[in-house]
Design a protein around this motif. Structure first.
Motif, mmCIF file in Angstrom:
data_model
loop_
_atom_site.group_PDB
_atom_site.id
_atom_site.type_symbol
_atom_site.label_atom_id
_atom_site.label_comp_id
_atom_site.label_asym_id
_atom_site.label_seq_id
_atom_site.Cartn_x
_atom_site.Cartn_y
_atom_site.Cartn_z
ATOM 1 N N ALA A 1 0.814 -1.219 0.000
ATOM 2 C CA ALA A 1 0.000 0.000 0.000
ATOM 3 C C ALA A 1 0.848 1.271 0.000
ATOM 4 N N ASP A 2 2.126 1.128 0.271
ATOM 5 C CA ASP A 2 3.026 2.301 0.228
ATOM 6 C C ASP A 2 3.435 2.630 -1.201
ATOM 7 N N SER A 3 3.116 1.785 -2.146
ATOM 8 C CA SER A 3 3.463 2.015 -3.550
ATOM 9 C C SER A 3 2.779 3.287 -4.044
ATOM 10 N N ALA A 4 3.583 4.222 -4.508
ATOM 11 C CA ALA A 4 3.078 5.536 -4.947
ATOM 12 C C ALA A 4 4.273 6.334 -5.445
ATOM 13 N N THR A 5 4.008 7.560 -5.860
ATOM 14 C CA THR A 5 5.089 8.493 -6.178
ATOM 15 C C THR A 5 5.249 9.447 -5.001
ATOM 16 N N TYR A 6 6.491 9.666 -4.604
ATOM 17 C CA TYR A 6 6.774 10.530 -3.460
ATOM 18 C C TYR A 6 7.497 11.776 -3.954
ATOM 19 N N LEU A 7 6.922 12.913 -3.615
ATOM 20 C CA LEU A 7 7.442 14.204 -4.076
ATOM 21 C C LEU A 7 8.123 14.944 -2.935
ATOM 22 N N CYS A 8 9.271 15.490 -3.233
ATOM 23 C CA CYS A 8 9.992 16.363 -2.315
ATOM 24 C C CYS A 8 9.644 17.795 -2.687
ATOM 25 N N ALA A 9 9.467 18.658 -1.714
ATOM 26 C CA ALA A 9 9.110 20.052 -1.994
ATOM 27 C C ALA A 9 9.856 20.973 -1.037
ATOM 28 N N LEU A 10 10.343 22.082 -1.579
ATOM 29 C CA LEU A 10 11.074 23.051 -0.773
ATOM 30 C C LEU A 10 10.350 24.384 -0.789
ATOM 31 N N ALA A 11 10.448 25.105 0.316
ATOM 32 C CA ALA A 11 9.924 26.472 0.360
ATOM 33 C C ALA A 11 10.902 27.314 1.156
ATOM 34 N N GLY A 12 11.123 28.546 0.679
ATOM 35 C CA GLY A 12 12.084 29.411 1.345
ATOM 36 C C GLY A 12 11.531 30.781 1.585
ATOM 37 N N ASN A 13 12.402 31.679 2.027
ATOM 38 C CA ASN A 13 11.953 33.009 2.383
ATOM 39 C C ASN A 13 11.805 33.928 1.187
ATOM 40 N N THR A 14 12.303 33.512 0.040
ATOM 41 C CA THR A 14 12.209 34.368 -1.128
ATOM 42 C C THR A 14 10.988 33.986 -1.954
ATOM 43 N N GLY A 15 10.521 34.925 -2.737
ATOM 44 C CA GLY A 15 9.403 34.647 -3.639
ATOM 45 C C GLY A 15 8.110 34.333 -2.936
ATOM 46 N N GLY A 16 7.918 34.889 -1.741
ATOM 47 C CA GLY A 16 6.658 34.670 -1.045
ATOM 48 C C GLY A 16 6.454 33.238 -0.618
ATOM 49 N N PHE A 17 7.540 32.567 -0.251
ATOM 50 C CA PHE A 17 7.459 31.181 0.176
ATOM 51 C C PHE A 17 6.864 30.312 -0.916
ATOM 52 N N GLY B 1 9.966 18.602 -6.591
ATOM 53 C CA GLY B 1 10.750 17.712 -7.424
ATOM 54 C C GLY B 1 9.813 16.885 -8.291
ATOM 55 N N ALA B 2 10.400 16.138 -9.216
ATOM 56 C CA ALA B 2 9.594 15.343 -10.142
ATOM 57 C C ALA B 2 9.045 14.077 -9.492
ATOM 58 N N GLY B 3 9.588 13.723 -8.335
ATOM 59 C CA GLY B 3 9.075 12.552 -7.618
ATOM 60 C C GLY B 3 9.834 11.278 -7.931
ATOM 61 N N THR B 4 9.729 10.348 -7.003
ATOM 62 C CA THR B 4 10.273 9.004 -7.186
ATOM 63 C C THR B 4 9.129 8.017 -7.059
ATOM 64 N N ARG B 5 9.051 7.131 -8.051
ATOM 65 C CA ARG B 5 7.999 6.115 -8.025
ATOM 66 C C ARG B 5 8.484 4.933 -7.205
ATOM 67 N N LEU B 6 7.724 4.555 -6.193
ATOM 68 C CA LEU B 6 8.078 3.431 -5.330
ATOM 69 C C LEU B 6 7.117 2.282 -5.579
ATOM 70 N N PHE B 7 7.688 1.102 -5.787
ATOM 71 C CA PHE B 7 6.888 -0.121 -5.916
ATOM 72 C C PHE B 7 7.314 -1.063 -4.782
ATOM 73 N N VAL B 8 6.352 -1.482 -3.982
ATOM 74 C CA VAL B 8 6.621 -2.438 -2.914
ATOM 75 C C VAL B 8 5.954 -3.754 -3.290
#
Lengths: 113, 113
Positions: free
Chosen positions: A83-99, A104-111
């Motif tokens: 059930a953990d099989s999915a795409t996992y996305l990493c996301a960053l937010a910073g102080n510039t550009g209004g947060f 990222g494009a994500g990593t596809r996980l197959f269990v």
């Protein structure tokens, strides 16, 4: 320009093992980093957030580490299940550009059972 | 109860047409977003509104015009549709501007023929 890189290839693991996903970034100083899960045909769902002054965060079977020197985050799923099989996305937010959040494009996980 | 909803879920149209996508959130959030997810799965922010005020406007063709009639709604109108506009468009909301957790809608799959 700001860039986020995640494992471009799919990750295949056996049920019960620990899945480790990598997120690397350049030209960015994020205030925090997030991980989202996206299932096919659905919108991303928030999982965990870790701030720039934190090294590690846990939630049930999930663990995130954040190394601002290496500019890297690792996302672990212990005792993985099909059930953990999915795409996992990493996301960053910073102080510039209004947060503005950058994903990222994500990593596809197959269990496999 | 659906937190963030979008209509329509699927949109197939001819080049040159004008179309709109609607988004509503019932979470009481102040900030709403439009993202585009292309075939390579990159999720890229297009616009962000905070309390009906435009905060983030990425380099998006001016054929795309967002409208926020109130803070619970954010619509996206696209004029003169082009083939390259084919993608999945996601609406999202967060508690505050720069809010850490974003809640995504189910997406609108747009196909321009």
């Amino acid at each position: 320009s700001q860039k986020i890189e995640q494992n471009s290839e799919a990750l295949n693991i056996q049920e019960g093992k620990t899945a480790t996903l990598t997120c690397n970034y350049t030209n960015y100083s994020p205030a925090y980093l997030q991980w989202y899960r996206q299932d096919p045909g659905r919108g991303p769902v928030f999982l965990l957030l870790i701030r720039e002054n934190e090294k590690e965060k846990r939630k049930e079977r999930l663990k995130v580490t954040f190394d601002t020197t290496l500019k890297q985050s690792l996302f672990h799923i212990t005792a993985s299940q099909p059930a953990d099989s999915a795409t996992y996305l990493c996301a960053l937010a910073g102080n510039t550009g209004g947060f503005k959040t950058i994903f990222g494009a994500g990593t596809r996980l197959f269990v496999k059972a | 109860d659906t937190a963030v909803s979008q209509t329509p879920k699927y949109l197939v149209t001819q080049m040159g047409n004008d179309k709109s996508i609607k988004c509503e959130q019932n979470l009481g959030h102040d900030t709403m977003y439009w993202y585009k997810q292309d075939s390579k799965k990159f999720l890229k922010i297009m616009f962000s509104y905070n309390n009906k005020e435009l905060i983030i406007n990425e380099t998006v063709p001016n054929r795309f015009s967002p409208k926020s009639p109130d803070k619970a709604h954010l619509n996206l109108h696209i004029n003169s549709l082009e083939l390259g506009d084919s993608a999945v468009y996601f609406c999202a909301s967060s508690h505050i501007q720069g809010g850490e957790t974003q809640y995504f809608g189910p997406g609108t799959r747009l196909l321009v023929l």
